[in-house]
Design an enzyme around this catalytic site. Structure first.
Site, mmCIF file in Angstrom:
data_model
loop_
_atom_site.group_PDB
_atom_site.id
_atom_site.type_symbol
_atom_site.label_atom_id
_atom_site.label_comp_id
_atom_site.label_asym_id
_atom_site.label_seq_id
_atom_site.Cartn_x
_atom_site.Cartn_y
_atom_site.Cartn_z
ATOM 1 N N GLY A 175 7.637 8.944 -10.819
ATOM 2 C CA GLY A 175 6.312 8.555 -11.290
ATOM 3 C C GLY A 175 5.792 7.252 -10.728
ATOM 4 N N HIS A 214 9.165 4.543 -15.452
ATOM 5 C CA HIS A 214 9.725 5.871 -15.182
ATOM 6 C C HIS A 214 11.018 5.835 -14.366
ATOM 7 C CE1 HIS A 214 6.293 7.823 -16.905
ATOM 8 N NE2 HIS A 214 5.447 7.358 -15.998
ATOM 9 N N HIS A 236 0.845 -1.196 0.000
ATOM 10 C CA HIS A 236 0.000 0.000 0.000
ATOM 11 C C HIS A 236 0.878 1.243 0.000
ATOM 12 C CE1 HIS A 236 -3.371 2.593 1.658
ATOM 13 N NE2 HIS A 236 -3.940 1.931 0.675
#
Length: 432
Positions: A147, A139, A21
């Protein structure tokens, strides 16, 4: 490799990868991987593939591209000790977009290891197609996160493929420019990078102009297709197919890596294109039909239920198995309300199509003219093949319908997925 339409497909999934998470409110939700895998299993698609719990990449594997001090930082930093890494956070661009969360290095190890093992399977002709929906984090740079991406599994997988393949083609259909991969191979003709993405109006990452073409030995081996908001299936496919066909004709790659970022779908939380799952999937199917060994990876995608629909549908295309528009019942069934379909009626997008016909024709013409400047299919000197990054000797296939031992059971992917035990992010189920 298999020349018939039915290909050997290897599918990599670690049941732990969906449990991470990024933090409250963060748009990147690894939980989408558990939801995708649950659909893949409940549609019965696993029966058409070799399913593997993948290898976990080591710091040594990651250092084939990334700097040692950056990888060591990712290994050591935790939410509990973050105060001791103030300078490193800034130096390595870790913070708001790329937060430190519990299990960060393990997450990187899982998605990177799956891409690396997929590359080894392709190299050893154990599979025609390898799928890792947890990968595609395009990225990440050599010494920094970017990113939502920390380790660039794509670059590491391509470096592995270059041991066996003289030319590797990288195709990116994420809405964001594949800047980390382009940068890594900007100076070489061994890898051609082709990215279709939103460009302009300060859209992240701000790179990907059609005039970024590569340099030195890599001049003309970076191709960019900058698109404007609101592009639909018809326009996208009309650009995608001729560009990729021209690339194939001129470059003649012996392996392809396809990044399938689902943030190019209509109504993505961070995107502004108007693609349907069918339109996105048509690009994947076109690449599959080129009959070149293929590593398929995930990427972006921030409207969770649509990401799961898209990658499940594309899995069905890759294994040549039509599936019902009516979703099977899964533990995540309520996520797909109110229609409970694979291809829901798309609500009209908030974006008008800003891509006039003449603009798209100009892009295709520019790309094709650049391709004509290439040395046809550059060759490499014959040399001894370096050893594989990992051994395949201890990796066993299994038939999911057979009775299996407990040891084998521990290796397989269980249809009874774990429930997500973190923040359920109810807004993912409620968003429109």
């Amino acid at each position: 490799m298999t020349s018939s339409s039915k290909k050997v497909v290897a599918y990599f999934y670690d049941s732990d990868v969906g449990c991470f998470h990024y933090g409250p409110g963060h748009p990147m939700k690894p939980h989408r991987l558990a939801v995708t895998d649950s659909l893949v299993l409940n549609y019965g698609l696993y029966k058409k593939m070799q399913v593997y719990r993948p290898y976990r990449a080591s710091s040594h594997d990651m250092c084939r591209f990334h700097s040692e001090d950056y990888v060591e930082f990712l290994q050591r930093v935790t939410p509990q000790n973050i105060q001791g890494f103030t300078k490193s956070l800034s130096a390595f661009n870790v913070g708001e977009d790329c937060p430190v969360f519990d299990g960060l290095f393990d997450f990187c190890s899982m998605y990177t290891g799956a891409s690396l093992e997929g590359a080894v399977k392709i190299n050893n002709e154990c599979a025609d197609i390898a799928i890792n929906w947890s990968g595609g984090l395009h990225h990440a740079k050599k010494t920094e996160a970017s990113g939502f991406c920390y380790i660039n599994d794509i670059v590491i997988a391509i470096l592995e493929m270059l041991k066996y393949h003289p030319r590797v083609l990288y195709i990116d259909i994420d809405i964001h420019h594949g800047d980390g991969v382009q940068e890594a191979f900007y100076l070489t003709d061994r890898v051609m990078t082709v990215s279709f993405h939103k460009y302009g109006n300060y859209f992240f990452p701000g790179t990907g102009d059609m005039y970024e073409i590569g340099a030195e030995s890599g001049r003309y081996y970076s191709l960019n297709v900058p698109l404007k908001e609101g592009i639909d299936d018809q326009n996208y496919v009309q650009v995608f197919k001729p560009v990729i066909q021209s690339v194939m004709d001129f470059y003649r790659p012996s392996a392809i890596v396809l990044q399938c970022g689902a943030d190019s779908l209509a109504n993505d939380r961070l995107g502004c294109f108007s693609l349907s799952t069918r339109g996105h999937g048509e690009c994947v199917n076109f690449v599959k039909q080129l009959n070149v060994p293929l590593l398929v990876l995930g990427g972006g995608g921030y409207t969770l239920r649509n990401v799961a629909r898209c990658w499940t549908y594309e899995t069905s295309l890759l294994v040549d198995e039509p599936i019902s528009n009516e979703l099977p019942y899964t533990e995540y069934f309520e996520y797909f309300a109110p229609d409970f379909t694979l291809h829901p009626e798309m609500v009209p997008t908030r974006q008008d199509n800003a891509n006039p016909k003449h603009y798209l024709e100009l892009i295709v013409k520019h790309v094709c003219e650049n391709l004509k400047l290439l040395q046809h299919a550059p060759s490499v000197q014959i040399q001894d093949i370096p050893p594989d990054a990992l051994s395949l000797e201890n990796i066993e296939e299994y038939n999911p319908d057979d009775r299996i031992s407990q040891a084998e059971e521990d290796k397989r992917i269980d249809a009874a997925n774990e429930f997500y035990d973190g923040d359920n992010d109810v807004d993912d189920m409620a968003e429109s």
